[in-house]
Design a protein around this motif. Structure first.
Motif, short mmCIF file in Angstrom:
data_model
loop_
_atom_site.label_atom_id
_atom_site.label_comp_id
_atom_site.label_asym_id
_atom_site.label_seq_id
_atom_site.Cartn_x
_atom_site.Cartn_y
_atom_site.Cartn_z
N PHE A 1 0.72 -1.04 0.15
CA PHE A 1 -0.11 0.19 -0.27
C PHE A 1 0.72 1.31 0.08
CE2 PHE A 1 -3.47 2.63 2.45
CZ PHE A 1 -4.00 3.08 1.31
N THR A 2 1.86 1.36 -0.91
CA THR A 2 2.77 2.43 -0.96
C THR A 2 2.76 2.88 -2.72
OG1 THR A 2 4.56 0.89 -1.22
CG2 THR A 2 4.06 2.05 1.04
N GLY A 3 3.12 4.20 -2.88
CA GLY A 3 3.30 4.45 -4.13
C GLY A 3 4.91 4.35 -4.61
N LEU A 4 5.26 4.45 -5.82
CA LEU A 4 6.80 4.32 -6.24
C LEU A 4 7.31 5.90 -6.65
CD1 LEU A 4 6.40 1.24 -8.37
CD2 LEU A 4 7.22 1.32 -6.18
N TYR A 5 8.68 5.82 -6.12
CA TYR A 5 9.50 6.94 -6.66
C TYR A 5 10.49 6.43 -7.76
CZ TYR A 5 13.22 10.45 -6.69
OH TYR A 5 14.26 11.02 -7.06
N LEU A 6 10.28 6.96 -8.85
CA LEU A 6 10.98 6.49 -10.07
C LEU A 6 12.68 6.81 -9.78
CD1 LEU A 6 8.80 6.91 -13.29
CD2 LEU A 6 9.27 4.68 -11.60
N VAL A 7 13.60 5.84 -9.77
CA VAL A 7 14.96 6.21 -9.47
C VAL A 7 15.49 6.38 -10.93
CG1 VAL A 7 15.05 5.06 -7.21
CG2 VAL A 7 15.34 3.74 -9.47
N LYS A 8 16.72 7.20 -11.01
CA LYS A 8 17.43 7.35 -12.22
C LYS A 8 18.72 6.46 -11.66
CE LYS A 8 14.82 11.36 -13.30
NZ LYS A 8 14.91 12.81 -13.74
N PRO A 9 19.21 5.61 -12.02
CA PRO A 9 20.39 4.82 -11.72
C PRO A 9 21.54 5.03 -12.72
CG PRO A 9 19.01 3.46 -12.96
CD PRO A 9 18.10 4.44 -12.70
N ASN A 10 22.86 5.28 -12.41
CA ASN A 10 23.77 5.51 -13.22
C ASN A 10 24.28 4.19 -13.69
OD1 ASN A 10 24.14 8.40 -12.23
ND2 ASN A 10 24.99 7.72 -10.37
N PRO A 11 25.20 4.46 -14.80
CA PRO A 11 25.57 3.25 -15.59
C PRO A 11 26.19 2.07 -14.80
CG PRO A 11 25.98 5.08 -16.75
CD PRO A 11 25.62 5.73 -15.54
N GLN A 12 26.79 2.54 -13.73
CA GLN A 12 27.53 1.61 -12.87
C GLN A 12 26.77 0.94 -11.83
OE1 GLN A 12 28.25 4.83 -13.05
NE2 GLN A 12 28.77 5.55 -11.02
N ASP A 13 25.44 1.37 -11.45
CA ASP A 13 24.66 0.85 -10.60
C ASP A 13 24.19 -0.34 -10.94
OD1 ASP A 13 25.10 3.18 -8.96
OD2 ASP A 13 23.45 4.29 -9.83
N GLN A 14 23.53 -1.12 -9.89
CA GLN A 14 22.78 -2.55 -10.36
C GLN A 14 21.42 -2.27 -9.84
OE1 GLN A 14 26.11 -4.68 -8.09
NE2 GLN A 14 25.77 -6.11 -9.55
N VAL A 15 20.49 -2.77 -10.70
CA VAL A 15 19.13 -2.65 -10.43
C VAL A 15 18.46 -4.06 -10.42
CG1 VAL A 15 16.87 -1.56 -11.27
CG2 VAL A 15 19.19 -0.20 -11.23
#
Length: 217
Positions: free
Chosen positions: A189-203
């Motif tokens: 029961f929560t919304g989402l905040y769209l993240v903007k990862p960097n190329p070196q990050d792991q999602v």
């Protein structure tokens, strides 16, 4: 299905129920549980079913049974403002799992009276909790200046997935950088905040059936 990642030499298991488990420490970690949120909205006149909160508690119960952790760690917003009827289900579950240690790093919504935390047998850390090479906070900015790998919540991270025929789908995710990890909100029961990862990050995106590493570039 689960995925795993290694940080500071320790395996971290990522579960599709928006949780992670660190076997070395027998530590189950979640963020933003928001127990009582549906009851809070009902008090404001919005007809949110009680089953919303009960579903989250059932999911938590399954995780504890699955991993048999020594400790459950909540990185903030375990509760949503004040006591209401939704917490009765959690209280019953807590009594059934009295041997489980529960640690809460307080978040901005954790406003219960101290006596209730004591009744629920929840150990409180006001700003951060550290174990070994890891530091857990609600908001990343609250982490002390130490050489620890930081885990935080608060933002309810999500990622926008694009498919064929201009399909777009927002999904919760784990985001790992070289120095920190951002955890998804446990509550459904929560919304989402769209993240903007960097190329070196792991999602790692979370679907109904699995956790999967994705390339966002």
């Amino acid at each position: 299905m689960m995925s795993s990642i290694v940080k500071r030499g320790k395996e971290i298991i990522l579960d599709k129920e928006r949780a992670l488990y660190i076997p070395f420490y027998q530590l189950l970690v979640i963020s933003d549980l928001h127990l009582g949120k549906s009851g809070h909205f009902r008090k404001e006149g919005l007809q949110i079913p009680k089953e919303v909160s009960e579903t989250d508690i059932q999911r938590l119960a399954v995780l504890v049974k699955k991993y048999q952790p020594r400790t459950l760690l909540v990185t903030g917003d375990m509760f949503h403002h004040h006591y209401n009827s939704d917490l009765a289900s959690f209280q019953a579950w807590r009594y059934e799992n009295a041997s489980l240690a529960i640690i809460l790093v307080k978040g901005n919504h954790d406003r219960l009276q101290l006596a209730l935390y004591e009744e629920f047998n929840v150990q409180i850390f006001p700003n951060h909790y550290t174990i070994g090479e890891f530091c857990f906070v609600h908001e990343k900015e609250d982490a002390p200046l130490e050489d620890k790998y930081i885990f935080s919540g608060h933002l309810h991270p999500g990622i926008l997935m694009k498919g064929q025929a201009r399909q777009r789908l927002k999904l919760p995710c784990f985001l790992f950088t070289a120095t920190s990890a951002l955890l998804p909100a446990f509550s459904l029961f929560t919304g989402l905040y769209l993240v903007k990862p960097n190329p070196q990050d792991q999602v790692f995106v979370i679907t109904e059936n699995r956790v999967a590493s994705v390339n966002t570039f």
